[in-house]
Design a protein around this motif. Structure first.
Motif, short mmCIF file in Angstrom:
data_model
loop_
_atom_site.label_atom_id
_atom_site.label_comp_id
_atom_site.label_asym_id
_atom_site.label_seq_id
_atom_site.Cartn_x
_atom_site.Cartn_y
_atom_site.Cartn_z
N ASP A 83 -32.52 45.20 -25.79
CA ASP A 83 -31.02 45.02 -25.74
C ASP A 83 -30.08 46.18 -26.18
OD1 ASP A 83 -28.94 42.92 -25.34
OD2 ASP A 83 -28.94 42.63 -27.58
N ARG A 84 -30.54 46.97 -27.12
CA ARG A 84 -29.56 48.03 -27.43
C ARG A 84 -29.67 49.28 -26.34
NH1 ARG A 84 -32.30 46.94 -32.40
NH2 ARG A 84 -33.76 48.99 -31.74
N LEU A 85 -30.78 49.35 -25.61
CA LEU A 85 -31.05 50.34 -24.63
C LEU A 85 -30.45 49.89 -23.19
CD1 LEU A 85 -34.73 51.21 -25.90
CD2 LEU A 85 -32.71 52.67 -26.19
N GLY A 86 -29.94 48.73 -23.26
CA GLY A 86 -29.45 48.67 -21.78
C GLY A 86 -30.53 48.01 -20.74
N PHE A 87 -31.52 47.61 -21.13
CA PHE A 87 -32.31 46.81 -20.04
C PHE A 87 -31.70 45.64 -19.55
CE2 PHE A 87 -35.25 49.80 -21.99
CZ PHE A 87 -36.02 50.08 -20.92
N HIS A 88 -31.86 45.29 -18.30
CA HIS A 88 -31.34 44.07 -17.74
C HIS A 88 -31.90 42.66 -18.38
CE1 HIS A 88 -29.30 41.98 -14.47
NE2 HIS A 88 -30.31 41.37 -14.07
N ALA A 89 -32.99 42.37 -18.49
CA ALA A 89 -33.43 40.99 -18.89
C ALA A 89 -34.91 41.11 -19.55
CB ALA A 89 -33.61 40.18 -17.77
N ILE A 90 -35.00 40.29 -20.31
CA ILE A 90 -36.36 40.32 -20.78
C ILE A 90 -37.12 38.76 -20.55
CG2 ILE A 90 -35.66 39.01 -23.03
CD1 ILE A 90 -37.68 41.00 -24.68
N TRP A 91 -38.21 38.90 -20.08
CA TRP A 91 -39.03 37.99 -19.37
C TRP A 91 -40.37 37.48 -20.45
CZ3 TRP A 91 -38.10 36.04 -14.49
CH2 TRP A 91 -37.26 36.85 -13.78
N THR A 92 -40.46 36.28 -20.52
CA THR A 92 -41.58 35.72 -21.16
C THR A 92 -42.39 34.79 -20.41
OG1 THR A 92 -40.21 34.00 -22.43
CG2 THR A 92 -40.73 35.97 -23.67
N PRO A 93 -43.68 34.41 -20.57
CA PRO A 93 -44.48 33.79 -19.68
C PRO A 93 -44.52 32.11 -20.22
CG PRO A 93 -45.94 35.01 -20.65
CD PRO A 93 -44.48 35.25 -21.25
N GLU A 94 -45.25 31.42 -19.44
CA GLU A 94 -45.76 30.20 -20.15
C GLU A 94 -47.57 30.24 -20.04
OE1 GLU A 94 -45.89 25.24 -19.62
OE2 GLU A 94 -44.62 26.59 -18.20
#
Length: 355
Positions: A39-50
Motif C-alpha cells: 500500500d505504501r509503495l504504491g502497488f495497484h492491488a493485493i490478491w488473495t486466493p480461496e
C-alpha cells in the motif's frame, strides 16, 4: 501496466523443516505486513486466493474474511479475490460478503471468479463438481444483477419464490470482475464474451501460446455487447513468480530451495485430486523432485520476475508488449517476510517505468 501483489501459498510446504516454521497467526501477520508495505509503495492491488483442506494455501479458506482485515489495514490499494470459487457459494452470499468489504474499503474490491479444480474442495458442494464450469459462467451475469441492486427471485424456506435484494449496498455501482483461467483458450474466450477481465498466469505456456490467447480474448471482448463489465478492450492480469534480488545470482540463490519445495508440495496436492491423470497420481518422490527442478529452471527462461531489477525490467517490458495490463506478483512461495519486503522495495522502483 499496473503491478500488484498476489498471495497464493503463504505457508511452509509439507516437507519443510518444522523448526522455525511460523504459527498460523504469524502467517497472517506476514500477510498484513506485506499488504501495508505494498500500500505504501504504491502497488495497484493485493490478491488473495480461496483454498480448502490442503497444505498449499491453507491460511486462505475465506477470501472475504481476510480481505476485510486487509481493507482496514490499508488506505488505497485495491483488495482483490483471486479467486472466489463460484460453484461453492450461493451468489447472494458472495454479493453480501463482498459488499461488506467494499464498504470497509470505501470501494476498493474486485473479484475473480473461478470454477475450482480440486475434488476435495467440493465436499462443500459435491453436487456442483461435475457442472462447475457451466455454473461459473452462468453465475457471472447473476452476480452483476445482484450487485447492481436488482431484485432476483430465489426459493425461500417454504420453496416459494421471493424477490431478494442483497444488503448492504456496495460503494461501487459496478462489480469489477475477472474470470480465472489455468490456460484453457475457451475460458479466455468466455471471459471476452462476458466482458470480464482475465486472471491468468505466465507459467505453463510459451509466449506465443499466451499471445494467441490474449488475441482471442480481445476479439471476443470487442465483439460482445456491454454487460456492466470491462470496456471493449478488456483487461489481462497475469500472475508471475516474483523476487527482485540485488543481482541475478542472489535472486536465484534465495528462491531456488523455497520455490522447489513449494512446487513439490503443489504437485502432491495435484496428485491428490481425484480428477488428476494417472501419471501425476503415480509420481514417485524422486520424480516429483525432478519435475520441480525442471519447472524451476523453466521459470527462469521466460515469464517470471526472479532476478535483478534489470532482468525484471526486461520481463515486464515484454509482458506489456504482449498485451498484459497488470502483473500480479506472486511473492509467498516460501520466502521469509524480510526477503519478500526487500524484493518488493526493489520492484517498486520499477513502477514508474512500467506505468
Amino acid at each position: 501496466m499496473d503491478l500488484s501483489v498476489m498471495f497464493f501459498g503463504a505457508d511452509p510446504p509439507a516437507d519443510a523443516p518444522t523448526a522455525g516454521a511460523p504459527r498460523r497467526g504469524e502467517a497472517y501477520d506476514d500477510i498484513l505486513a506485506v499488504a501495508r508495505a505494498a500500500d505504501r509503495l504504491g502497488f495497484h492491488a493485493i490478491w488473495t486466493p480461496e483454498r480448502h483442506f490442503q497444505q498449499v494455501g491453507q491460511v486462505f479458506p475465506s477470501p472475504p474474511v481476510l480481505s476485510a482485515a486487509l481493507a482496514v489495514a490499508t488506505r488505497r490499494i485495491g483488495i482483490r479475490a483471486g479467486s472466489v470459487i463460484l460453484p461453492l457459494h450461493h451468489p447472494l452470499r458472495v454479493v453480501e460478503d463482498w459488499a461488506v468489504v467494499d464498504n470497509l474499503s470505501q470501494g476498493r474490491i474486485g473479484l475473480s471468479a473461478a470454477t475450482g479444480w480440486h475434488s476435495a474442495d467440493f465436499v462443500l458442494a459435491p453436487e456442483r463438481y461435475a457442472d462447475r464450469r457451466e455454473l461459473t459462467v452462468q453465475g457471472i451475469p447473476l452476480l452483476r444483477r445482484l450487485w447492481a441492486g436488482e431484485a432476483v427471485d430465489f426459493p425461500d424456506g417454504t420453496g416459494a419464490p421471493v424477490g431478494v435484494v442483497p444488503q448492504p449496498r456496495p460503494v461501487q455501482e459496478t462489480l469489477p470482475l475477472w474470470l480465472t483461467t489455468s490456460g484453457n483458450p475457451e475460458t479466455w474466450e468466455a471471459a471476452g464474451r462476458l466482458r470480464t477481465a482475465v486472471l491468468g498466469a505466465t507459467v505453463g505456456q510459451s509466449r506465443e501460446e499466451l499471445a494467441e490467447k490474449i488475441a482471442r480474448y480481445r476479439a471476443a471482448c470487442a465483439a460482445a455487447p456491454d454487460q456492466r463489465g470491462t470496456d471493449a478492450h478488456g483487461r489481462v492480469t497475469l500472475m508471475a513468480h516474483t523476487f527482485v534480488g540485488a543481482d541475478d545470482a542472489e535472486a536465484r540463490r534465495v528462491t531456488a530451495a523455497p520455490l522447489k519445495r513449494y512446487l513439490r508440495s503443489y504437485v502432491r496436492q495435484t496428485a491428490a485430486n481425484r480428477a488428476a491423470d494417472r501419471a501425476t497420481a503415480e509420481l514417485t518422490a524422486e520424480q516429483t523432485a525432478a519435475l520441480a527442478e525442471f519447472a524451476f529452471h523453466r521459470y527462469l527462461t521466460w515469464g517470471c520476475l526472479l532476478g535483478s531489477a534489470e532482468t525484471c525490467r526486461k520481463t515486464l517490458a515484454d509482458l506489456r508488449e504482449l498485451g498484459c495490463d497488470e502483473v500480479a506478483c506472486f511473492v509467498d512461495f516460501g520466502l521469509g517476510r524480510d526477503e519478500v519486503l526487500a524484493g518488493l522495495h526493489r520492484l517498486a522502483e520499477l513502477q514508474e517505468e512500467v506505468a
